[in-house]
Design an enzyme around this catalytic site. Structure first.
Site, PDB file in Angstrom:
ATOM      1  N   ARG A 132       0.785  -1.167   0.075  1.00  0.00           N
ATOM      2  CA  ARG A 132      -0.012  -0.097   0.037  1.00  0.00           C
ATOM      3  C   ARG A 132       1.108   1.216  -0.085  1.00  0.00           C
ATOM      4  NH1 ARG A 132      -2.838  -4.108   2.488  1.00  0.00           N
ATOM      5  NH2 ARG A 132      -4.900  -4.643   1.109  1.00  0.00           N
ATOM      6  N   ASP A 161       0.600  -7.164  -2.992  1.00  0.00           N
ATOM      7  CA  ASP A 161      -0.733  -6.871  -2.813  1.00  0.00           C
ATOM      8  C   ASP A 161      -1.319  -5.981  -3.958  1.00  0.00           C
ATOM      9  OD1 ASP A 161      -3.416  -6.302  -1.474  1.00  0.00           O
ATOM     10  OD2 ASP A 161      -2.452  -7.031   0.204  1.00  0.00           O
ATOM     11  N   HIS A 238      -6.252 -10.411  -3.559  1.00  0.00           N
ATOM     12  CA  HIS A 238      -5.133  -9.413  -3.464  1.00  0.00           C
ATOM     13  C   HIS A 238      -4.210  -9.286  -4.441  1.00  0.00           C
ATOM     14  CE1 HIS A 238      -6.731  -7.737   0.488  1.00  0.00           C
ATOM     15  NE2 HIS A 238      -7.131  -8.917   0.804  1.00  0.00           N
ATOM     16  N   ASP A 293      -5.946 -14.900   1.908  1.00  0.00           N
ATOM     17  CA  ASP A 293      -7.060 -14.188   2.761  1.00  0.00           C
ATOM     18  C   ASP A 293      -7.937 -13.422   1.652  1.00  0.00           C
ATOM     19  OD1 ASP A 293      -5.018 -12.229   2.300  1.00  0.00           O
ATOM     20  OD2 ASP A 293      -5.768 -10.914   3.506  1.00  0.00           O
ATOM     21  N   GLU A 294      -8.987 -13.329   1.930  1.00  0.00           N
ATOM     22  CA  GLU A 294     -10.249 -12.383   1.438  1.00  0.00           C
ATOM     23  C   GLU A 294     -10.215 -12.447  -0.403  1.00  0.00           C
ATOM     24  OE1 GLU A 294     -10.417  -8.561   4.170  1.00  0.00           O
ATOM     25  OE2 GLU A 294      -8.658  -8.785   3.014  1.00  0.00           O
ATOM     26  N   TRP A 360      -6.498 -14.457  12.039  1.00  0.00           N
ATOM     27  CA  TRP A 360      -6.303 -12.930  11.991  1.00  0.00           C
ATOM     28  C   TRP A 360      -8.004 -12.594  12.079  1.00  0.00           C
ATOM     29  CZ3 TRP A 360      -8.938  -9.613   8.471  1.00  0.00           C
ATOM     30  CH2 TRP A 360      -9.353 -10.395   7.248  1.00  0.00           C
ATOM     31  N   ASP A 387      -2.767  -1.163  13.003  1.00  0.00           N
ATOM     32  CA  ASP A 387      -3.388  -0.025  11.951  1.00  0.00           C
ATOM     33  C   ASP A 387      -4.457   0.721  12.670  1.00  0.00           C
ATOM     34  OD1 ASP A 387      -4.448  -2.434  11.240  1.00  0.00           O
ATOM     35  OD2 ASP A 387      -4.823  -2.211   9.516  1.00  0.00           O
ATOM     36  N   TRP A 435      -0.984  -2.866   8.464  1.00  0.00           N
ATOM     37  CA  TRP A 435      -1.343  -2.543   6.981  1.00  0.00           C
ATOM     38  C   TRP A 435      -1.167  -1.200   6.774  1.00  0.00           C
ATOM     39  CZ3 TRP A 435      -1.861  -7.172   4.841  1.00  0.00           C
ATOM     40  CH2 TRP A 435      -2.046  -8.275   5.517  1.00  0.00           C
ATOM     41  N   THR A 436      -0.631  -0.833   5.574  1.00  0.00           N
ATOM     42  CA  THR A 436      -0.343   0.709   5.319  1.00  0.00           C
ATOM     43  C   THR A 436      -1.174   1.447   4.695  1.00  0.00           C
ATOM     44  OG1 THR A 436       1.337   0.052   3.588  1.00  0.00           O
ATOM     45  CG2 THR A 436       2.022   0.094   6.044  1.00  0.00           C
ATOM     46  N   GLU A 437      -2.532   1.244   4.452  1.00  0.00           N
ATOM     47  CA  GLU A 437      -3.205   2.117   3.619  1.00  0.00           C
ATOM     48  C   GLU A 437      -3.150   3.530   4.114  1.00  0.00           C
ATOM     49  OE1 GLU A 437      -4.341  -0.714   4.776  1.00  0.00           O
ATOM     50  OE2 GLU A 437      -5.671  -1.936   3.312  1.00  0.00           O
TER      51      GLU A 437
HETATM   52  C1  ACM Z   1      -5.902  -9.533   6.393  1.00  0.00           C
HETATM   53  O1  ACM Z   1      -5.958  -8.639   7.294  1.00  0.00           O
HETATM   54  N1  ACM Z   1      -6.717  -9.334   5.408  1.00  0.00           N
HETATM   55  C2  ACM Z   1      -5.137 -10.761   6.501  1.00  0.00           C
END
Ligand code: ACM
Length: 482
Positions: A132, A161, A238, A293-294, A360, A387, A435-437
């Site tokens: 990010r 990502d 991602h 993930d996701e 997580w 974060d 996470w660095t958004e």
């Molecule tokens: C995550 O926070 N999507 C692993």
């Protein structure tokens, strides 16, 4: 906080005449001399033979005397300091404790004491998202120095990502000449402005990547600090940045449409395996993080190639299709002598027996994993996502959301009550995820992790019996003022 500290009467002062003495090999001694140069013990020279009084002895001893790969003992009396450990890692951690004692001392005077110490968990991690926002190698090294000081031993490097690919892969140069660069200064402008990438030489290009030489340099720097770097290569979700660059790896075949790799095409596996071959060449870590993930999995439901794969492999759901993919990649890595870590979604659709789960979305994933006999690392969002806001949001810079105070992080217990002793042993440890958004600068990253990462460092190292909030709170605030 060490496992056990006993104070005695008297003290010892490190003076200009004080010398190190050690039975470590000449090579290890040189490595320590180089390492200590940048610390408050840097001016203390090594003597060739035992010093008698006024020495700091680094004693590599038998494992029957100090037991455990990371364990150490420190004995301080008025004549000097003796640090014993049965491994070089133990010596290194004992030195960190000495540095901490020194940084909290007046005039280098240390109290007479005996410390017997070893960590509660083998995995004590910090996570860094460089997709990010990109953080350069000097910043990563700075984090490794701080991690060592707080006896943390795993850096989870989130290298890829949807917002940018950050590791040079020789076979796929477009990953770093294109997928590492955004034509927008601010991440939010990029997000609302189409989420496109641009050429590295575009005057608007913002981003960056690590060359393979950079990676080798950082991995070696970490190893000197007894830290393993675990690289993460995200799949199957991602992955917008890869699919913008190589659209043939997506279900639509078009850039800027999908976030998930197409699991129906063999090209996806060819790509991922080629990338992983270069990754395992760069990172000696036994574990490679493969994300997981996701993934939205939505394009798989209508993609003829994914549907054919599901029919051919007798898969009943897209969750099973994700598992098919994770298992194939896991087998590939196992065949190359490595193991996988994945986010807890890798449980859905069937978990392989050798995967380690990073829990997580709560602790449930970790509980399920260890009950199935797998290993788990605990990093639930509620306690470990650094974060999140750490104080009243109206007093804080923009953050992802949430509300996670230092006290709440410190209250985290990584081993849920519902586990048996044997299951509890499969909990490898804890990690702070960042996470660095909303974290565009190095200063902001450090602002977010401190002092909260110290709570996770202590949860990872110290036995729960010595955990005391008031005492920790005072020490944590002192530590960040160093
Ligand atoms: C995550 O926070 N999507 C692993």
């Amino acid at each position: 906080m060490p496992r056990s500290v006993e104070y005695h009467s008297g003290n010892f002062t490190i003076s200009p005449e004080t010398k190190f003495y050690t039975n470590l090999s000449a090579e290890s001694r040189q490595a320590l001399t180089d390492y200590l140069e940048g610390t408050s013990l840097g001016s203390v020279p090594f003597a060739e033979s035992a010093t008698g009084n006024n020495g700091i002895e680094l004693n590599l001893c038998d494992s029957s005397i100090v037991t455990g790969n990371e364990a150490y003992r420190i004995e301080i009396d008025k004549k000097g300091i003796r640090l014993s450990a049965s491994t070089e890692t133990g010596i290194f951690y004992g030195l960190q404790t000495l540095l901490q004692l020194l940084n909290n001392s007046d005039n280098k005077t240390l109290p007479a004491l005996t410390i017997n110490d070893s960590p509660r968990f083998p995995y004590r991690g910090l996570h860094l998202d460089v997709s990010r926002h990109f953080f350069d190698k000097e910043f990563v090294k700075k984090q490794l120095d701080a991690m060592a000081y707080f006896k943390m031993n795993r850096l989870h490097w989130h290298l890829t990502d949807g917002a940018g690919w950050r590791i040079e892969i020789k076979k796929y140069p477009r990953l770093t000449s294109f997928a590492a660069w955004r034509p927008f200064d601010k991440l939010n402008d990029w997000w609302v402005g189409g989420r496109t990438f641009c050429e590295q030489d575009d005057p608007r290009a913002v981003g960056g990547y690590y060359t393979q030489d950079d990676i080798r340099e950082v991995v070696a720097y970490a190893a000197e600090r007894h830290i393993t770097i675990i690289p993460e290569i995200e799949m199957p979700g991602h992955s917008e940045e890869v699919l913008a660059t190589y659209p043939e790896l997506s279900c639509s075949g078009k850039p800027y449409v999908n976030a998930d790799f197409c699991i129906g095409t063999e090209k996806t596996f060819e790509f991922l395996e080629n990338v992983l071959l270069e990754v395992i060449d760069l990172f000696p870590s036994e574990y490679i993080h493969i994300g997981g993930d996701e993934a939205s999995k939505s394009s798989w439901k209508t993609c003829p190639r994914c549907q054919k794969r599901m029919a051919d492999e007798h898969l009943n759901s897209v969750d099973e299709l994700q598992s098919y993919m994770i298992h194939r990649i896991e087998k590939f890595l196992n065949d190359h002598g490595r193991k996988i870590i994945g986010w807890d979604e890798i449980i859905e659709g069937g978990l392989s027996p050798t995967a380690t789960v990073m829990s997580w979305r709560g602790e449930e994933g970790g509980i399920k994993a260890v009950k199935a006999g797998n290993q788990a690392i605990m990093t639930p969002g509620k306690y470990c996502y650094l974060d999140a806001f750490q104080d009243a949001p109206n007093t804080q810079p923009m953050a992802i959301g949430g509300y996670l105070t230092l006290e709440k992080v410190y209250s985290f217990e990584p081993v849920p009550d519902s586990l048996s002793t044997k299951e509890a042993e499969l909990i490898l440890g804890v990690q702070g995820n960042v996470w660095t958004e909303h974290i565009p600068t190095p200063e902001h990253y450090e602002y977010m992790i401190y002092p909260r990462i110290l709570a996770l460092a202590e949860i990872g190292w110290s036995p729960s019996e010595v955990k005391k909030w008031d005492n920790f709170h005072t020490r944590a605030l002192q530590a960040v003022n160093i």
